[in-house]
Design an enzyme around this catalytic site. Structure first.
Site, PDB file in Angstrom:
ATOM      1  N   TRP A  74      47.207  36.562  46.459  1.00 35.48           N
ATOM      2  CA  TRP A  74      46.875  35.896  45.353  1.00 35.48           C
ATOM      3  C   TRP A  74      46.726  34.394  45.399  1.00 35.48           C
ATOM      4  O   TRP A  74      46.633  33.949  46.419  1.00 35.48           O
ATOM      5  CB  TRP A  74      47.668  36.604  44.229  1.00 35.48           C
ATOM      6  CG  TRP A  74      47.818  37.951  43.984  1.00 35.48           C
ATOM      7  CD1 TRP A  74      46.793  38.871  44.457  1.00 35.48           C
ATOM      8  CD2 TRP A  74      48.659  38.853  43.132  1.00 35.48           C
ATOM      9  NE1 TRP A  74      46.918  40.004  44.068  1.00 35.48           N
ATOM     10  CE2 TRP A  74      48.116  40.219  43.189  1.00 35.48           C
ATOM     11  CE3 TRP A  74      49.674  38.386  42.358  1.00 35.48           C
ATOM     12  CZ2 TRP A  74      48.749  41.287  42.503  1.00 35.48           C
ATOM     13  CZ3 TRP A  74      50.285  39.445  41.816  1.00 35.48           C
ATOM     14  CH2 TRP A  74      49.821  40.984  41.737  1.00 35.48           C
ATOM     15  N   THR A  75      46.522  33.897  44.096  1.00 35.19           N
ATOM     16  CA  THR A  75      46.207  32.584  44.041  1.00 35.19           C
ATOM     17  C   THR A  75      47.351  31.484  44.855  1.00 35.19           C
ATOM     18  O   THR A  75      48.208  31.840  44.613  1.00 35.19           O
ATOM     19  CB  THR A  75      46.161  32.132  42.500  1.00 35.19           C
ATOM     20  OG1 THR A  75      45.084  33.148  42.267  1.00 35.19           O
ATOM     21  CG2 THR A  75      45.684  30.794  42.480  1.00 35.19           C
ATOM     22  N   ASP A 132      48.042  33.741  30.130  1.00 36.70           N
ATOM     23  CA  ASP A 132      47.950  35.092  30.610  1.00 36.70           C
ATOM     24  C   ASP A 132      47.501  36.036  29.310  1.00 36.70           C
ATOM     25  O   ASP A 132      46.707  36.803  29.097  1.00 36.70           O
ATOM     26  CB  ASP A 132      49.069  35.639  31.205  1.00 36.70           C
ATOM     27  CG  ASP A 132      48.601  37.058  31.828  1.00 36.70           C
ATOM     28  OD1 ASP A 132      47.522  37.482  31.901  1.00 36.70           O
ATOM     29  OD2 ASP A 132      49.628  37.986  32.215  1.00 36.70           O
ATOM     30  N   TRP A 170      33.538  41.729  44.172  1.00 37.34           N
ATOM     31  CA  TRP A 170      34.418  41.118  43.239  1.00 37.34           C
ATOM     32  C   TRP A 170      34.930  39.729  43.678  1.00 37.34           C
ATOM     33  O   TRP A 170      35.227  39.577  44.797  1.00 37.34           O
ATOM     34  CB  TRP A 170      35.505  41.953  42.721  1.00 37.34           C
ATOM     35  CG  TRP A 170      36.682  41.132  41.817  1.00 37.34           C
ATOM     36  CD1 TRP A 170      37.730  40.394  42.547  1.00 37.34           C
ATOM     37  CD2 TRP A 170      36.596  41.198  40.491  1.00 37.34           C
ATOM     38  NE1 TRP A 170      38.140  39.717  41.355  1.00 37.34           N
ATOM     39  CE2 TRP A 170      37.754  40.362  40.348  1.00 37.34           C
ATOM     40  CE3 TRP A 170      35.747  41.679  39.629  1.00 37.34           C
ATOM     41  CZ2 TRP A 170      38.065  40.059  38.888  1.00 37.34           C
ATOM     42  CZ3 TRP A 170      35.948  41.436  38.297  1.00 37.34           C
ATOM     43  CH2 TRP A 170      37.152  40.827  37.992  1.00 37.34           C
ATOM     44  N   ASP A 186      39.911  33.947  40.889  1.00 41.66           N
ATOM     45  CA  ASP A 186      40.250  32.793  40.853  1.00 41.66           C
ATOM     46  C   ASP A 186      40.050  31.660  42.217  1.00 41.66           C
ATOM     47  O   ASP A 186      40.163  32.484  43.498  1.00 41.66           O
ATOM     48  CB  ASP A 186      41.882  32.644  40.921  1.00 41.66           C
ATOM     49  CG  ASP A 186      42.441  33.507  39.705  1.00 41.66           C
ATOM     50  OD1 ASP A 186      41.565  33.981  39.365  1.00 41.66           O
ATOM     51  OD2 ASP A 186      43.759  33.431  39.741  1.00 41.66           O
ATOM     52  N   GLN A 241      39.736  34.371  45.454  1.00 42.28           N
ATOM     53  CA  GLN A 241      40.381  35.836  45.336  1.00 42.28           C
ATOM     54  C   GLN A 241      38.971  36.678  45.607  1.00 42.28           C
ATOM     55  O   GLN A 241      37.974  36.525  44.743  1.00 42.28           O
ATOM     56  CB  GLN A 241      41.045  35.870  43.985  1.00 42.28           C
ATOM     57  CG  GLN A 241      41.929  35.008  43.591  1.00 42.28           C
ATOM     58  CD  GLN A 241      43.297  35.458  44.540  1.00 42.28           C
ATOM     59  OE1 GLN A 241      44.085  36.295  43.947  1.00 42.28           O
ATOM     60  NE2 GLN A 241      43.509  34.829  45.710  1.00 42.28           N
ATOM     61  N   ASP A 280      51.299  31.612  41.553  1.00 42.69           N
ATOM     62  CA  ASP A 280      50.424  30.490  41.604  1.00 42.69           C
ATOM     63  C   ASP A 280      50.980  29.181  41.928  1.00 42.69           C
ATOM     64  O   ASP A 280      51.003  28.396  41.156  1.00 42.69           O
ATOM     65  CB  ASP A 280      49.412  30.605  40.323  1.00 42.69           C
ATOM     66  CG  ASP A 280      48.890  31.950  40.282  1.00 42.69           C
ATOM     67  OD1 ASP A 280      48.824  32.882  41.152  1.00 42.69           O
ATOM     68  OD2 ASP A 280      48.694  32.161  39.047  1.00 42.69           O
ATOM     69  N   TRP A 302      38.082  44.520  40.694  1.00 46.44           N
ATOM     70  CA  TRP A 302      39.409  43.828  41.144  1.00 46.44           C
ATOM     71  C   TRP A 302      40.227  44.962  42.018  1.00 46.44           C
ATOM     72  O   TRP A 302      40.233  46.125  41.623  1.00 46.44           O
ATOM     73  CB  TRP A 302      40.253  43.317  40.039  1.00 46.44           C
ATOM     74  CG  TRP A 302      41.277  42.621  40.435  1.00 46.44           C
ATOM     75  CD1 TRP A 302      41.380  41.181  40.490  1.00 46.44           C
ATOM     76  CD2 TRP A 302      42.658  43.013  40.558  1.00 46.44           C
ATOM     77  NE1 TRP A 302      42.843  40.884  40.983  1.00 46.44           N
ATOM     78  CE2 TRP A 302      43.569  42.037  41.079  1.00 46.44           C
ATOM     79  CE3 TRP A 302      43.211  44.400  40.472  1.00 46.44           C
ATOM     80  CZ2 TRP A 302      44.753  42.189  41.313  1.00 46.44           C
ATOM     81  CZ3 TRP A 302      44.523  44.411  40.686  1.00 46.44           C
ATOM     82  CH2 TRP A 302      45.453  43.407  41.296  1.00 46.44           C
TER      83      TRP A 302
END
Length: 630
Positions: A185-186, A338, A123, A126, A142, A250, A150
């Site tokens: 995360w991002t 989102d 997977w 971003d 990611q 983010d 994910w």
């Protein structure tokens, strides 16, 4: 040199195209000609910049929100993967109740792209912290090292000299601390004037609280930046009072204010519906102060993630460093919504004293107006390429098949190519002044059509006098919906019988005041016979000036089709999963499903080479030579 060999014509049953008036004599295959005269003004890496500069003209060349029509209605069988963890949906539960197609390994192998970046397996979503350092472009992303779905999000890492031929590197960051144990995360990179690099990223804590963390390279003299250190004092920013613990993520690239301190923006929401970007101030990247108010907020847009904020020059095509301020500069604010999984942007004015941003056109504010891409494209991020004075845009093109299919094939998601993709062009084939009659389909004799770069220009041969307003609106239900002047365009990833095809087309429509209003569209509804694939009609309004013909550029890379209308004014990215139009069976056609006009088409089509993305050759002499060259 263009191909000149002839081929026999192929008959096409008009009924297979589902158009009521495709009863004209079947056309022979068009053969290529030498010479080519087409003007097209887009370059991939400058896509967003080109659009934003164009929109500064007195009569903005703005695209309205697109129309999206889904083929079939799906029941929501379960919550998408990722929602419970506090991030956007990372799966397609709408496909859970669909009967799975009997995919073969050969079909799965064909779907993998040849010149878009994607990991060797598993997977990816971003893009993170892209940057240029000591002769190398760095892409972080990611990544789930354990599965094609994910979860267990780490930072993958790759480098390239030309943004095309990538080398996989070891993982940059893994979720191994309490402040990121549920995922790294991002994030974004900032290059400081003294040469240091700081990386800010969102971590999901052991309590699933979203916090912002600091990391930096262990050795700046290493051109590959192989080792990264996490700041011992992490997290450096936590959700402010009144902000939900799972809706704060983010961080952007930092910009330097006139007071000598740095600012970053972080996406969030208020009252569940007001999309917002907060601004934090710092002098050392370890201590932050929340500034009064917000950078910007738009009611009704929901959670903003992957916020991007950067300057563009009003006049000129050179990219600007994120810190650039002063006269002649506007600022782009982009947010990934989102709620809708769409990237929206707007251009406006940044007040460096109050740290507030105001859109030039409130009716096309972030989330209610322009889109970065009108198809399958999300979580985009830009960075300033100081080596070529340009701003490069990356984005995540996700899968539209089921999780079961992703697990079976062992990979999911790809990234966006840039201008240097033109270095992969091989043989060119030219077609000049091909007349495509109303209601007809014309095969193009180019051989296999799996990896292509297509430039096409269309001209309406005659205008229909005294025609009435068209009943069809926007992109309609796809290329089957006929109107006086369209649709017309190309059929990509199609088989000889047209049982599978993906139309990329223009649809000019009559309006009540007698003018033409044009839409640029991509129709996936007949791209695959497989039922467990999301297939939609994407598109948006596209400005076409009075002295312009209809121009498109289409990049075909197996299961990815990227379409650029009128120099990039409207862009659509599609994922297609044919079952028959693969390998040597993939073909390319022109089509015109208008009811009242013929069109004349001129095309230049390149076969595309593969990028041959592979692990970095640490043990080879090439490695030593590459490092030495930096």
């Amino acid at each position: 040199m263009p191909k000149m060999e002839a081929s026999s014509s192929t008959s096409h049953d008009p009924a297979l195209f589902h158009a009521p008036l495709l009863h004209h004599p079947r056309r022979r295959s068009s053969r290529p000609l030498k010479g080519f005269a087409v003007i097209i003004g887009s370059v991939v890496f400058l896509l967003s910049l080109v659009i934003l500069i164009v929109n500064q003209s007195p009569e903005p060349l703005a695209s309205n929100p697109s129309s999206v029509t889904e083929a079939g209605s799906y029941s929501m069988a379960a919550q998408p993967r990722g929602i419970a963890e506090g991030v956007s949906a990372k799966s397609n539960p709408s496909l859970f109740d669909k009967v799975g197609f009997n995919w073969t390994n050969a079909m799965f192998y064909w779907q993998r792209t040849a010149y878009h970046f994607q990991p060797q397996k598993n997977w990816m979503n971003d893009p993170d912290g892209p940057l240029y350092h000591k002769g190398w472009y760095h892409l972080f992303y990611q990544y789930n090292p354990d599965s094609a779905i994910w979860g267990n999000i780490t930072w993958g890492h790759a480098v390239s000299k030309d943004l095309i031929h990538w080398f996989y590197l070891p993982l940059a960051m893994v979720p191994d601390q309490w402040y990121d144990i549920n995922g790294c995360w991002t994030g974004s990179a900032t290059l400081l004037p003294d040469g240091r690099i700081v990386m800010l990223y969102t971590g999901s804590t052991n309590d699933s609280v979203q916090v912002q963390n600091l990391a930096y390279p262990a050795n700046l003299s290493d051109p590959l930046l192989l080792q990264w250190l996490k700041y011992p004092g992490n997290p450096v920013v936590v959700p402010p009072t009144g902000i939900e613990d799972e809706e704060f993520r983010d961080p952007t690239t930092a910009w330097l204010g006139p007071d000598g301190s740095w600012r970053i923006a972080v996406g969030t929401r208020f009252n569940t519906t007001i999309g917002t970007a907060l601004v934090f101030q710092t002098t050392n990247f370890s201590d932050y102060e929340l500034l009064d108010g917000v950078l910007h907020a738009v009611p009704g847009t929901g959670m903003w993630e992957c916020v991007d904020f950067y300057p563009v020059a009003i006049n000129g095509s050179v990219g600007l460093d994120t810190t650039a301020l002063g006269p002649g500069i506007k600022h782009v604010l982009k947010a990934s919504l989102d709620d809708t999984k769409v990237d929206h942007y707007a251009i406006g004015t940044y007040d460096m004293i109050t740290d507030k941003w105001t859109p030039d056109n409130p009716e096309e504010d972030v989330g209610i107006g322009l889109k970065v891409d009108y198809g399958r494209y999300y979580a985009s991020k830009t960075f300033f390429d100081q080596s070529k004075q340009r701003r490069i845009l990356y984005g995540w093109v996700n899968e539209t098949d089921s999780e079961a299919d992703d697990l079976e094939k062992g990979w999911a998601s790809i990234q966006w190519p840039v201008e240097e993709v033109e270095s992969l062009r091989l043989n060119a084939t030219v077609f000049k002044d091909v007349v495509v009659e109303a209601g007809s389909v014309v095969p193009l004799d180019i051989g296999t059509a799996t990896q292509l770069d297509i430039l096409a220009e269309f001209e309406i041969e005659t205008l229909v006098l005294n025609s009435t307003e068209d009943e069809v609106s926007d992109c309609g239900d796809g290329a089957v919906d006929r109107s006086t002047y369209g649709p017309f365009g190309v059929l990509v990833i199609a088989d000889d019988s047209l049982s599978e095809l993906t139309p990329i087309y223009f649809r000019p429509l009559n309006t009540s005041d007698g003018s033409l209003e044009t839409y640029f569209c991509a129709d996936e509804t007949r791209s695959s016979k497989a039922p467990d694939v999301t297939k939609r009609v994407y598109g948006g309004k596209i400005p076409v000036l009075d002295d312009e013909n209809y121009n498109m550029r289409v990049l075909v890379d197996h299961s990815v089709v990227e379409s650029f209308g009128e120099g990039g004014r409207t862009v659509i990215t599609s994922r297609v999963y044919p079952t028959e139009a693969i390998y040597g069976a993939a073909r390319l056609f022109l089509f015109n499903n208008a009811s009242g006009v013929n069109v004349k088409a001129t095309l230049k089509i390149w076969e595309m080479n593969s990028a041959f993305i592979r692990p970095f050759p640490f043990e080879e002499t090439l490695f030593q030579e590459m490092v030495a060259s930096t």
